[in-house]
Design a protein around this motif. Sequence first.
Motif, PDB file in Angstrom:
ATOM      1  N   LEU A 192     -24.843  63.679 -12.117  1.00  0.00           N
ATOM      2  CA  LEU A 192     -24.023  62.942 -11.156  1.00  0.00           C
ATOM      3  C   LEU A 192     -24.698  62.735  -9.812  1.00  0.00           C
ATOM      4  O   LEU A 192     -24.184  62.002  -8.972  1.00  0.00           O
ATOM      5  CB  LEU A 192     -22.695  63.679 -10.956  1.00  0.00           C
ATOM      6  N   ALA A 193     -25.865  63.368  -9.605  1.00  0.00           N
ATOM      7  CA  ALA A 193     -26.606  63.111  -8.368  1.00  0.00           C
ATOM      8  C   ALA A 193     -27.115  61.676  -8.350  1.00  0.00           C
ATOM      9  O   ALA A 193     -27.304  61.094  -7.275  1.00  0.00           O
ATOM     10  CB  ALA A 193     -27.780  64.074  -8.237  1.00  0.00           C
ATOM     11  N   ASN A 194     -27.313  61.099  -9.530  1.00  0.00           N
ATOM     12  CA  ASN A 194     -27.728  59.695  -9.642  1.00  0.00           C
ATOM     13  C   ASN A 194     -27.331  59.196 -11.024  1.00  0.00           C
ATOM     14  O   ASN A 194     -28.150  59.194 -11.947  1.00  0.00           O
ATOM     15  CB  ASN A 194     -29.237  59.550  -9.424  1.00  0.00           C
ATOM     16  N   PRO A 195     -26.079  58.775 -11.199  1.00  0.00           N
ATOM     17  CA  PRO A 195     -25.613  58.341 -12.523  1.00  0.00           C
ATOM     18  C   PRO A 195     -26.407  57.175 -13.099  1.00  0.00           C
ATOM     19  O   PRO A 195     -26.419  56.971 -14.313  1.00  0.00           O
ATOM     20  CB  PRO A 195     -24.150  57.938 -12.261  1.00  0.00           C
ATOM     21  N   ASN A 196     -27.090  56.400 -12.242  1.00  0.00           N
ATOM     22  CA  ASN A 196     -27.897  55.290 -12.750  1.00  0.00           C
ATOM     23  C   ASN A 196     -29.052  55.775 -13.629  1.00  0.00           C
ATOM     24  O   ASN A 196     -29.592  55.007 -14.426  1.00  0.00           O
ATOM     25  CB  ASN A 196     -28.466  54.466 -11.588  1.00  0.00           C
ATOM     26  N   ALA A 197     -29.437  57.035 -13.457  1.00  0.00           N
ATOM     27  CA  ALA A 197     -30.542  57.573 -14.259  1.00  0.00           C
ATOM     28  C   ALA A 197     -30.217  57.517 -15.743  1.00  0.00           C
ATOM     29  O   ALA A 197     -31.073  57.175 -16.569  1.00  0.00           O
ATOM     30  CB  ALA A 197     -30.847  59.001 -13.820  1.00  0.00           C
ATOM     31  N   LEU A 198     -28.985  57.849 -16.104  1.00  0.00           N
ATOM     32  CA  LEU A 198     -28.587  57.820 -17.509  1.00  0.00           C
ATOM     33  C   LEU A 198     -28.578  56.385 -18.034  1.00  0.00           C
ATOM     34  O   LEU A 198     -28.989  56.121 -19.162  1.00  0.00           O
ATOM     35  CB  LEU A 198     -27.211  58.460 -17.691  1.00  0.00           C
ATOM     36  N   LEU A 199     -28.133  55.451 -17.192  1.00  0.00           N
ATOM     37  CA  LEU A 199     -28.140  54.040 -17.597  1.00  0.00           C
ATOM     38  C   LEU A 199     -29.557  53.559 -17.853  1.00  0.00           C
ATOM     39  O   LEU A 199     -29.832  52.878 -18.843  1.00  0.00           O
ATOM     40  CB  LEU A 199     -27.482  53.178 -16.515  1.00  0.00           C
ATOM     41  N   LEU A 200     -30.481  53.916 -16.951  1.00  0.00           N
ATOM     42  CA  LEU A 200     -31.870  53.496 -17.109  1.00  0.00           C
ATOM     43  C   LEU A 200     -32.502  54.143 -18.344  1.00  0.00           C
ATOM     44  O   LEU A 200     -33.214  53.488 -19.105  1.00  0.00           O
ATOM     45  CB  LEU A 200     -32.678  53.855 -15.864  1.00  0.00           C
ATOM     46  N   ALA A 201     -32.234  55.437 -18.549  1.00  0.00           N
ATOM     47  CA  ALA A 201     -32.818  56.133 -19.697  1.00  0.00           C
ATOM     48  C   ALA A 201     -32.303  55.543 -21.008  1.00  0.00           C
ATOM     49  O   ALA A 201     -33.063  55.376 -21.970  1.00  0.00           O
ATOM     50  CB  ALA A 201     -32.502  57.623 -19.621  1.00  0.00           C
ATOM     51  N   ASN A 202     -31.021  55.228 -21.050  1.00  0.00           N
ATOM     52  CA  ASN A 202     -30.462  54.620 -22.255  1.00  0.00           C
ATOM     53  C   ASN A 202     -31.034  53.222 -22.479  1.00  0.00           C
ATOM     54  O   ASN A 202     -31.342  52.835 -23.613  1.00  0.00           O
ATOM     55  CB  ASN A 202     -28.935  54.554 -22.144  1.00  0.00           C
ATOM     56  N   SER A 203     -31.217  52.475 -21.395  1.00  0.00           N
ATOM     57  CA  SER A 203     -31.845  51.155 -21.499  1.00  0.00           C
ATOM     58  C   SER A 203     -33.284  51.284 -21.975  1.00  0.00           C
ATOM     59  O   SER A 203     -33.779  50.437 -22.728  1.00  0.00           O
ATOM     60  CB  SER A 203     -31.811  50.445 -20.146  1.00  0.00           C
ATOM     61  N   CYS A 204     -33.958  52.334 -21.523  1.00  0.00           N
ATOM     62  CA  CYS A 204     -35.328  52.599 -21.965  1.00  0.00           C
ATOM     63  C   CYS A 204     -35.355  52.790 -23.480  1.00  0.00           C
ATOM     64  O   CYS A 204     -36.216  52.227 -24.178  1.00  0.00           O
ATOM     65  CB  CYS A 204     -35.866  53.834 -21.240  1.00  0.00           C
ATOM     66  N   PHE A 205     -34.437  53.585 -23.995  1.00  0.00           N
ATOM     67  CA  PHE A 205     -34.372  53.839 -25.439  1.00  0.00           C
ATOM     68  C   PHE A 205     -34.162  52.529 -26.203  1.00  0.00           C
ATOM     69  O   PHE A 205     -34.832  52.261 -27.210  1.00  0.00           O
ATOM     70  CB  PHE A 205     -33.243  54.812 -25.730  1.00  0.00           C
ATOM     71  N   ASP A 206     -33.232  51.700 -25.720  1.00  0.00           N
ATOM     72  CA  ASP A 206     -32.955  50.420 -26.385  1.00  0.00           C
ATOM     73  C   ASP A 206     -34.146  49.466 -26.292  1.00  0.00           C
ATOM     74  O   ASP A 206     -34.529  48.825 -27.272  1.00  0.00           O
ATOM     75  CB  ASP A 206     -31.718  49.765 -25.762  1.00  0.00           C
ATOM     76  N   ALA A 207     -34.731  49.364 -25.084  1.00  0.00           N
ATOM     77  CA  ALA A 207     -35.841  48.430 -24.872  1.00  0.00           C
ATOM     78  C   ALA A 207     -37.045  48.815 -25.711  1.00  0.00           C
ATOM     79  O   ALA A 207     -37.768  47.950 -26.223  1.00  0.00           O
ATOM     80  CB  ALA A 207     -36.215  48.395 -23.392  1.00  0.00           C
TER      81      ALA A 207
END
Length: 422
Positions: free
Chosen positions: A289-304
């Motif tokens: 929760l210190a940077n919730p965007n990190a999870l979004l980016l990591a998940n996008s990384c997996f998909d990309a």
Amino acid sequence: MQPLAERLRPQTLDEYIGQKHLVGEKAILRQMIESGRIASFILWGPPGVGKTTLARIIANKLDRPFYSLSAVTSGVKDVREVIEKAKSSRFFSQGGNPILFIDEIHRFSKSQQDSLLGAVENGTVTLIGATTENPSFEVITPLLSRCQVYVLKSLQDDDLLELANRAIATDTELKTRKIQLDETDALLRFAGGDARKLLNILDLVIAAEPEGTVRFTNEIVTERLQQNPMAYDKDGELHYDIISAFIKSIRGSDPDAAIYWLARMIAGGEDPKFIARRLVISAAEDIGLANPNALLLANSCFDALQKIGWPEGRIILAETTVYLASSPKSNSAYLAIDEALALVERTGNLPVPLHLRNSPTKLMKELNYGKNYMYSHDYPNHFVAQQFLPDELKNTSIWKVQDNPAEKKHGEWLRFLWKNRF
């Protein structure tokens, strides 16, 4: 000569070290084994904690035909051949279905796993799978639904010391030598909860002293392993050491170290999906929760990564790695779910408060299901104070706000709403 780890492989549950939650007195697997009724299951845990050994002990104890396949070297043809053999051996087995043990089952393709379904479902074989990867990601749902998953843990220091002392006292070769464990910190640290690695280190240090007393000190163990960095990595444990260094570098906010370990994995031919999956876990566990965007980016990384492929995928992994390593860190969500699970285990199935229950039928409404529930959106700030936890846990604090700007902001808002909480 056989490696020490193979010479010392336990033959019975009483010789087996660790995993008391599974094979200790009255534990689930011990009860199943002693009853003689065992269903298909998957053992999930890190390397060197006894997955293969436990499968062999079970087969020996139950006196059943035992077939073993490695997912690294076996194909669909091998699986079908073993299943045919198992069908034949069933007629001669008095103890029950033959056991099929598949090591590294996470490496089986979907078609290979599909080829197991019929034999598992109709009882031709009892499947025991072993994996170091989360079965939820790597095992197909139909097969997973037919198997119980048991989690094995890294061995504790006490377990490793018991193993080391047993090796020195009982192994035919080691009994002829004078061996002293003067210091064990380095031995345990390098072993990292892995029994096989511990025994390989013992082998290495003892082999370096062909005559006289062998003394184990922190300095000697460290020196020997630095001189022979791959000597104790006979079964691929370096794979796990490097991913550990990678994740710890991200957690420690060192992008230089993180990108270095990423390069080591790429150069070593590591599966890019394995790296991407660990980045997703790190984003949730360490950045949180210190940077919730990190999870979004990591998940996008997996998909990309799956869309782009290799070698360009390395750039996507690098971008995500640097972003996670340079992000502020919080493990408050990780701590909160573990504390909540521990709370559930201590308190059991507490009843849901009546006002929170669903009330789709007339009878439920007559029993006051849902009565006095206040719809949050009808109140200022879309909030109204009411009880959401069971009565026995009223006002229990589980999630703790950590010291970072994002969570501080959430904490301030929650304190404004709840006044005396958070």
